[in-house]
Design a protein around this motif. Structure first.
Motif, short mmCIF file in Angstrom:
data_model
loop_
_atom_site.label_atom_id
_atom_site.label_comp_id
_atom_site.label_asym_id
_atom_site.label_seq_id
_atom_site.Cartn_x
_atom_site.Cartn_y
_atom_site.Cartn_z
N MET A 22 0.84 -1.21 0.00
CA MET A 22 0.00 0.00 0.00
C MET A 22 0.86 1.25 0.00
N ALA A 23 1.95 1.24 0.78
CA ALA A 23 2.84 2.41 0.83
C ALA A 23 3.48 2.65 -0.53
N LEU A 24 3.98 1.58 -1.15
CA LEU A 24 4.62 1.72 -2.45
C LEU A 24 3.62 2.19 -3.51
N GLU A 25 2.40 1.67 -3.44
CA GLU A 25 1.36 2.10 -4.39
C GLU A 25 1.01 3.57 -4.15
N TYR A 26 0.95 3.99 -2.89
CA TYR A 26 0.68 5.39 -2.58
C TYR A 26 1.78 6.28 -3.15
N PHE A 27 3.03 5.91 -2.92
CA PHE A 27 4.15 6.70 -3.47
C PHE A 27 4.03 6.80 -4.98
N LYS A 28 3.76 5.67 -5.63
CA LYS A 28 3.64 5.64 -7.09
C LYS A 28 2.49 6.54 -7.54
N HIS A 29 1.34 6.41 -6.91
CA HIS A 29 0.15 7.19 -7.27
C HIS A 29 0.39 8.69 -7.10
N ASP A 55 9.09 9.54 -5.80
CA ASP A 55 10.20 8.63 -6.05
C ASP A 55 10.65 8.05 -4.73
N GLU A 56 10.35 6.77 -4.51
CA GLU A 56 10.67 6.11 -3.24
C GLU A 56 12.15 6.24 -2.91
N SER A 57 13.01 6.13 -3.90
CA SER A 57 14.45 6.17 -3.63
C SER A 57 14.90 7.52 -3.09
N THR A 87 12.67 9.47 -1.19
CA THR A 87 11.80 9.80 -0.07
C THR A 87 11.99 8.86 1.11
N ALA A 88 11.85 7.57 0.88
CA ALA A 88 11.96 6.59 1.96
C ALA A 88 12.14 5.21 1.37
N LYS A 89 12.98 4.41 2.00
CA LYS A 89 13.10 3.00 1.63
C LYS A 89 12.03 2.26 2.42
N VAL A 90 11.28 1.39 1.77
CA VAL A 90 10.23 0.61 2.41
C VAL A 90 10.70 -0.83 2.47
N ILE A 91 10.84 -1.36 3.71
CA ILE A 91 11.42 -2.69 3.91
C ILE A 91 10.53 -3.50 4.85
N PRO A 92 9.90 -4.58 4.37
CA PRO A 92 9.15 -5.44 5.30
C PRO A 92 10.11 -6.06 6.31
N GLY A 93 9.70 -6.10 7.56
CA GLY A 93 10.55 -6.61 8.63
C GLY A 93 10.56 -8.11 8.71
N SER A 94 11.51 -8.61 9.48
CA SER A 94 11.60 -10.03 9.72
C SER A 94 11.99 -10.23 11.18
N PRO A 95 11.21 -10.98 11.96
CA PRO A 95 10.00 -11.67 11.57
C PRO A 95 8.91 -10.69 11.15
N PRO A 96 7.95 -11.18 10.40
CA PRO A 96 7.01 -10.26 9.74
C PRO A 96 5.90 -9.70 10.64
N PHE A 97 6.25 -8.65 11.40
CA PHE A 97 5.19 -7.93 12.11
C PHE A 97 5.44 -6.42 12.08
N PHE A 98 6.27 -5.97 11.14
CA PHE A 98 6.48 -4.54 10.99
C PHE A 98 7.00 -4.24 9.58
N VAL A 99 6.89 -2.96 9.21
CA VAL A 99 7.44 -2.46 7.95
C VAL A 99 8.30 -1.26 8.30
N GLU A 100 9.54 -1.25 7.82
CA GLU A 100 10.45 -0.13 8.06
C GLU A 100 10.34 0.89 6.94
N PHE A 101 10.34 2.14 7.33
CA PHE A 101 10.43 3.26 6.40
C PHE A 101 11.70 4.01 6.78
N LEU A 102 12.73 3.90 5.93
CA LEU A 102 14.02 4.51 6.22
C LEU A 102 14.24 5.75 5.38
N HIS A 103 14.81 6.79 5.99
CA HIS A 103 15.24 7.95 5.23
C HIS A 103 16.24 7.46 4.19
#
Length: 115
Positions: A66-73, A77-79, A81-97
């Motif tokens: 959803m975040a990536l689609e929002y950025f695209k819409h 440019d994600e690169s 604005t923010a790197k979007v990285i699903p976390g591991s174990p999978p219970f979070f999503v990182e948004f990095l500067h």
């Protein structure tokens, strides 16, 4: 769903439910991190701009998509604005500067353990 807001080595959280407190407990068990509990993210913004935000969720792939689609819409440019990285174990999503390199944090911790 809840957000962890990072300024430097400080992690700010607003816990409004037992589910939010459970996300924080799970993350603390995973990383050993400590958190600063606040009433509003406005308090965290007073500490500075975030280097990272984590969205704690039981649906990280959906949130990342959803975040990536929002950025695209929005024509963002994600690169730049923010790197979007699903976390591991999978219970979070990182948004990095985009200037944040996780390797730098690893090097810093390694150096601190040697000194």
């Amino acid at each position: 769903m809840m957000v962890q807001y990072y300024v430097g080595d400080d992690i700010f959280v607003v816990c409004e439910s037992e589910a939010h407190r459970d996300f924080v407990r799970r993350y603390q068990e995973l990383t050993g991190a400590s958190h600063t509990y606040i009433d509003s993210y406005a308090e965290a913004r007073l500490a500075g701009l975030p280097s990272k935000a984590l969205i704690m969720t039981d649906e990280p792939d959906k949130v990342a998509a959803m975040a990536l689609e929002y950025f695209k819409h929005q024509g963002i440019d994600e690169s730049r604005t923010a790197k979007v990285i699903p976390g591991s174990p999978p219970f979070f999503v990182e948004f990095l500067h985009p200037n944040v390199c996780k390797g730098n944090g690893l090097l810093k911790r390694a150096w601190e353990s040697l000194c």
